[in-house]
Design a protein around this motif. Structure first.
Motif, PDB file in Angstrom:
ATOM      1  N   MET A 158       0.833  -1.204   0.000  1.00 28.29           N
ATOM      2  CA  MET A 158       0.000   0.000   0.000  1.00 28.29           C
ATOM      3  C   MET A 158       0.868   1.254   0.000  1.00 28.29           C
ATOM      4  SD  MET A 158      -2.990  -1.241  -0.254  1.00 28.29           S
ATOM      5  CE  MET A 158      -3.918   0.269  -0.076  1.00 28.29           C
ATOM      6  N   GLN A 159       2.007   1.196   0.670  1.00 26.40           N
ATOM      7  CA  GLN A 159       2.905   2.347   0.683  1.00 26.40           C
ATOM      8  C   GLN A 159       3.457   2.627  -0.709  1.00 26.40           C
ATOM      9  OE1 GLN A 159       3.495   4.336   3.281  1.00 26.40           O
ATOM     10  NE2 GLN A 159       4.853   5.660   2.086  1.00 26.40           N
ATOM     11  N   SER A 160       3.875   1.589  -1.418  1.00 29.23           N
ATOM     12  CA  SER A 160       4.400   1.777  -2.767  1.00 29.23           C
ATOM     13  C   SER A 160       3.309   2.267  -3.711  1.00 29.23           C
ATOM     14  CB  SER A 160       4.990   0.468  -3.295  1.00 29.23           C
ATOM     15  OG  SER A 160       3.979  -0.504  -3.487  1.00 29.23           O
ATOM     16  N   ARG A 161       2.065   1.907  -3.439  1.00 33.16           N
ATOM     17  CA  ARG A 161       0.948   2.304  -4.306  1.00 33.16           C
ATOM     18  C   ARG A 161       0.641   3.799  -4.171  1.00 33.16           C
ATOM     19  NH1 ARG A 161      -2.869  -0.227  -7.266  1.00 33.16           N
ATOM     20  NH2 ARG A 161      -5.011   0.603  -7.292  1.00 33.16           N
ATOM     21  N   ARG A 162       1.030   4.398  -3.052  1.00 35.37           N
ATOM     22  CA  ARG A 162       0.750   5.823  -2.853  1.00 35.37           C
ATOM     23  C   ARG A 162       1.681   6.716  -3.677  1.00 35.37           C
ATOM     24  NH1 ARG A 162       0.682   4.026   2.690  1.00 35.37           N
ATOM     25  NH2 ARG A 162      -1.461   3.734   3.388  1.00 35.37           N
ATOM     26  N   ALA A 163       2.731   6.156  -4.211  1.00 34.22           N
ATOM     27  CA  ALA A 163       3.669   6.956  -5.005  1.00 34.22           C
ATOM     28  C   ALA A 163       3.023   7.365  -6.318  1.00 34.22           C
ATOM     29  CB  ALA A 163       4.949   6.172  -5.263  1.00 34.22           C
ATOM     30  N   LEU A 164       3.599   8.388  -6.949  1.00 36.57           N
ATOM     31  CA  LEU A 164       3.073   8.845  -8.230  1.00 36.57           C
ATOM     32  C   LEU A 164       3.171   7.763  -9.289  1.00 36.57           C
ATOM     33  CD1 LEU A 164       1.977  11.208  -9.935  1.00 36.57           C
ATOM     34  CD2 LEU A 164       4.351  11.847 -10.404  1.00 36.57           C
ATOM     35  N   SER A 165       4.254   6.998  -9.258  1.00 31.79           N
ATOM     36  CA  SER A 165       4.452   5.904 -10.203  1.00 31.79           C
ATOM     37  C   SER A 165       5.274   4.827  -9.506  1.00 31.79           C
ATOM     38  CB  SER A 165       5.179   6.393 -11.459  1.00 31.79           C
ATOM     39  OG  SER A 165       5.413   5.323 -12.348  1.00 31.79           O
ATOM     40  N   ALA A 166       4.834   3.592  -9.596  1.00 33.48           N
ATOM     41  CA  ALA A 166       5.531   2.481  -8.941  1.00 33.48           C
ATOM     42  C   ALA A 166       5.475   1.256  -9.828  1.00 33.48           C
ATOM     43  CB  ALA A 166       4.905   2.183  -7.579  1.00 33.48           C
ATOM     44  N   MET A 167       6.522   0.435  -9.750  1.00 33.00           N
ATOM     45  CA  MET A 167       6.566  -0.809 -10.522  1.00 33.00           C
ATOM     46  C   MET A 167       7.229  -1.881  -9.676  1.00 33.00           C
ATOM     47  SD  MET A 167       8.234  -1.550 -14.283  1.00 33.00           S
ATOM     48  CE  MET A 167       7.074  -0.433 -15.069  1.00 33.00           C
ATOM     49  N   MET A 168       6.704  -3.084  -9.752  1.00 37.57           N
ATOM     50  CA  MET A 168       7.251  -4.184  -8.968  1.00 37.57           C
ATOM     51  C   MET A 168       7.012  -5.486  -9.715  1.00 37.57           C
ATOM     52  SD  MET A 168       4.325  -4.658  -5.993  1.00 37.57           S
ATOM     53  CE  MET A 168       5.051  -6.185  -5.455  1.00 37.57           C
ATOM     54  N   GLU A 169       7.848  -6.479  -9.407  1.00 35.67           N
ATOM     55  CA  GLU A 169       7.668  -7.826  -9.942  1.00 35.67           C
ATOM     56  C   GLU A 169       7.181  -8.710  -8.816  1.00 35.67           C
ATOM     57  OE1 GLU A 169      11.227  -9.124 -11.812  1.00 35.67           O
ATOM     58  OE2 GLU A 169      11.053  -7.700 -13.495  1.00 35.67           O
TER      59      GLU A 169
END
Length: 763
Positions: free
Chosen positions: A322-333
């Motif tokens: 959820m923390q990474s989702r709050r960023a303007l742009s995020a990408m993860m595998e």
């Protein structure tokens, strides 16, 4: 201004005035909407919709004019001449049509401004012709020219402002454009009406042609207004159809995407998603519903055990996600159950929503793993190849050392002429095998990238003469003239790899002598051309041999290639020398090329960077004893597990004043050093029980512990690769003499090295 206000408030009924204004705004809005939609359509339909919009605009201003006239107090009965009224309608519609054509010609400010003014000009003509159509029994119409001109100029200015400045994208700008267009018509109409003065006239003029009363005109206006309402409805319907079609196309495009896409609103609630999003999340697809939060969706995945990385740390994993989702742009595998991988990208919109794109990268991960395994396998194969080369080098050099060494030892005995001839053939074959072995190993090391050039200071003139001297005798035996010319400018000390430079030159000179039956062979060294500001050396090897054609030249530097098969059979050779020489020249930052013609000889040109250096100053005690002076017996310890090699060394050193002790492995050599005193140690590298490197290190430790002097150690080994030389130096060896070795070189080393090292220590 007071006249205009008086006309507007006193001479006009406000209810009709308001109706006219509302009609003008909404009618022009419908016309503008149709023109906007026309721009988005294909060429055929664009003309139809644009014409409809222009007609709607013309009818709107005509209706606005005559609705406003219904509220005007003309001081009596009013009738309308049909001919002029119809002419005014045609002028109004025609002017708006022309203005629309200008608008459609381009979307720049100039087109919009001129289009608005052209349309308003038609409206002005309609207005004054419509006033001329009025039939006022017992009255006449007069005009104030100043106000009349002001009416036209004011309307044109407002039309220009509306088209060039106010018009723009978005609902607010569209509404402002409608208001500006209506205002230009209103300014024209009511300013022109204030310029009109009606006065009694006793002379009554009969109407020319048929006329219509106010009731008839009201009926006609009502029909026109109904038509405008229908046109407005058509414009709205076209807009709806256009938006619906666009949304349908966008939805089709989203569903056709190769990646899964989902859109969440500002509250992180699911709004829409495509079919691919269901496919890449099959475990979640049956539970997805509009309005679900993203937090609820990943909780379903956790309950299903989808996220391997979240097991045992669910709360922390949710917090991080959820923390990474709050960023303007995020990408993860993300690894999913069933050995599937997803790449999840979140991108926040301007309104605070989030677009999530899921890509199935399972195949990419599998391919990456396969490539990694292939890379590891290739590295393992390369290591095995290198080990194989090292082993083969050792195994071939060991017996070859026996052949060459024994042949050289045999050459120092009394032989019959026939035996001497046979011995010469043995020695020649041994040298050929040695060169071939070196070429194959060099080629393998160049291909694997393990061949490195050294940077050392050496005498260029000496190196060139040494390279030529090796084949000078062969040239003289064939009756060839042999020349070596070194320009004074380059007969100096330089920085480079002396061994590799001599390898290239000896290869070129060897080929020249081999392929030349009569005439001459020459080797010249001179300054070369400056390339990119760098000075170069130019070596040229010329001959009067068999030569070759242009087709042969193209493949001459390829591996295992010579001029043709017949030459290979006649002259022999592996065809590796030129290929290796060109690769070495390129590693040096230079190039190797050639010129030739069949039967006209050849010229091979080597160009390399010229790095001049100062001649080193010899320190006292560094002079090497040439062995010519009388000296005491040299005590030599030989450690070699191969009996033939031991016997070869014994026979060669038997010709000198040498006391030789032989052992079979490193452990025996170490014990011999502990028990005795030696002037020189000849150490094989690869032996059982204890190898030569370990034995060398132990001997150096023993010398240090006992406070003894340093005994020279020479690695006399078939391990001849650069890494072997480096390992020998690191272990403490002083020299490295690869097998097969030259008997004279070994004798010189055994006699001179102890004295040289003793002189260095004393100095």
């Amino acid at each position: 201004m007071s006249r205009i206000l008086y006309c507007l408030t006193v001479e006009h009924d406000w209810r009709w005035t308001l109706a006219a204004a509302v009609l003008c705004v909404f009618g022009l809005g419908a016309a503008f909407r149709l023109l906007v939609e026309a721009r988005r359509l294909q060429r055929a339909r664009r003309r139809e919709v644009a014409l409809l919009g222009a007609v709607v605009g013309g009818v709107t201003v005509f209706s606005t004019h005559f609705v406003a006239m219904q509220g005007y107090d003309a001081g009596g009965d009013v009738r309308y001449g049909l001919a002029l009224t119809l002419l005014s309608l045609a002028l109004g519609v025609g002017g708006v049509v022309l203005g629309s054509l200008v608008l459609l010609a381009g979307n720049r400010r100039l087109h919009r401004g001129i289009g608005g003014m052209v349309g308003l000009s038609g409206v002005a003509a309609m207005h004054f012709v419509g006033i001329a159509a009025l039939e006022l029994p017992g009255r006449t119409i007069g005009w104030d020219p100043v106000l009349a001109v002001a009416a036209v100029v004011g309307g044109l200015a407002m039309a220009l402002l509306t088209g060039a400045v106010i018009y723009g994208k978005g609902t607010p700008r569209f509404a402002a454009t409608c208001m500006g267009g209506a205002l230009s018509v209103i300014i024209l109409h009511f300013t022109a009406m204030s310029a009109m003065a009606i006065t009694p006239d006793a002379v009554t003029t009969a109407a020319i042609g048929p006329t219509a009363g106010s009731s008839t005109m009201l009926t006609v206006l009502a029909m026109m207004i109904l038509g405008l309402v229908g046109a407005a409805g058509t414009a709205a319907w076209l807009g709806y159809i256009s938006r619906s079609s666009a949304l349908h196309q966008i939805r089709e495009a989203i569903d056709a995407m190769p990646d899964g896409l989902a859109f969440f609103d500002a509250d992180d609630r699911l709004v829409l998603w495509n079919n691919r999003y269901d496919e890449v999340n099959p475990e979640l697809s049956s539970n997805l519903q509009a309005g679900m939060t993203f937090r609820e969706i990943i909780q379903i995945g956790l309950n299903e055990g989808l996220y391997a990385e979240a097991r045992g740390r669910e709360k922390e994993w949710i917090t991080d996600r959820m923390q990474s989702r709050r960023a303007l742009s995020a990408m993860m595998e993300q690894r999913i159950a069933g050995d599937r991988w997803l790449r999840v990208a979140d991108r926040r919109t301007a309104a605070g929503g989030i677009v999530t794109v899921c890509t199935d990268i399972t195949d990419l991960k599998n391919d990456a793993q396969a490539l990694a395994e292939a890379r590891d396998a290739a590295q393992a194969a390369n290591a095995a190849k290198s080990q194989f080369l090292a082993n083969m080098s050792h195994e071939i050099r060991t017996p070859l050392n026996g052949v060459i060494g024994l042949a050289q030892a045999l050459g120092n005995t009394n032989l019959s002429p026939q035996q001497a001839e046979m011995l010469d053939l043995i020695q020649s074959s041994g040298r050929t095998l040695q060169v071939l072995l070196s070429d194959i190993l060099d080629l393998a090391r160049v291909e694997s990238g393990r061949l490195e050039l050294s940077e050392e200071t050496f005498d260029l003139g000496s190196a060139v003469r040494d390279a030529a001297q090796l084949y000078e005798a062969s040239a003289r035996e064939k009756g060839l003239q042999f020349f070596v010319e070194i320009a004074p400018e380059v007969d100096c000390w330089i920085i480079g790899d002396q061994v590799r430079l001599k390898q290239i030159l000896t290869n070129l000179v060897s080929n020249a002598v081999k392929f030349t039956g009569e005439g001459f062979v020459s080797l010249t060294a001179a300054p070369g051309p400056t390339r990119d500001g760098v000075q170069t050396l130019r070596f040229s090897v010329e001959d009067t041999g068999i030569g070759f054609d242009a087709q042969t030249r193209d493949r001459l530097f390829s591996r295992f290639e010579q001029a043709d098969g017949a030459i290979t059979r006649k002259f022999g050779g592996s065809g590796l020398g030129l290929a290796i020489s060109r690769q070495l020249s390129e590693m040096m930052g230079g190039d190797l090329d050639c010129e030739s013609e069949p039967g006209g000889g050849s010229a091979f040109i080597l160009t390399v960077p010229f790095k001049a250096a100062k001649a080193p100053v010899a320190a006292p005690g560094e002079a090497i004893d040439d062995g010519t002076a009388a000296h005491a017996t040299v005590r030599v310890l030989l450690a070699d597990d191969h009996p033939v090699n031991r016997r070869v060394v014994e026979m060669i050193l038997g010709q000198a004043n040498v006391a030789l002790t032989s052992v079979e492995d490193g452990a025996q050599a170490l014990q011999a050093v502990r028990d005795g005193d030696y002037d020189l140690i000849l150490m094989d590298m690869q032996m059982p029980v204890m190898d030569g490197l370990t034995a060398t290190r132990e001997i150096r430790l023993h010398e240090t512990a006992m406070g003894l002097g340093r005994t020279p150690i020479v690695m006399l080994t078939a391990n001849a690769l650069p890494e072997h030389v480096s390992a020998a130096e690191a272990a403490g060896a002083d020299r490295h003499l690869p097998k097969p070795f030259d008997a004279a070189e070994l004798l010189h080393l055994v006699v001179a090295l102890p004295r040289t090292m003793a002189g260095s220590i004393a100095a």
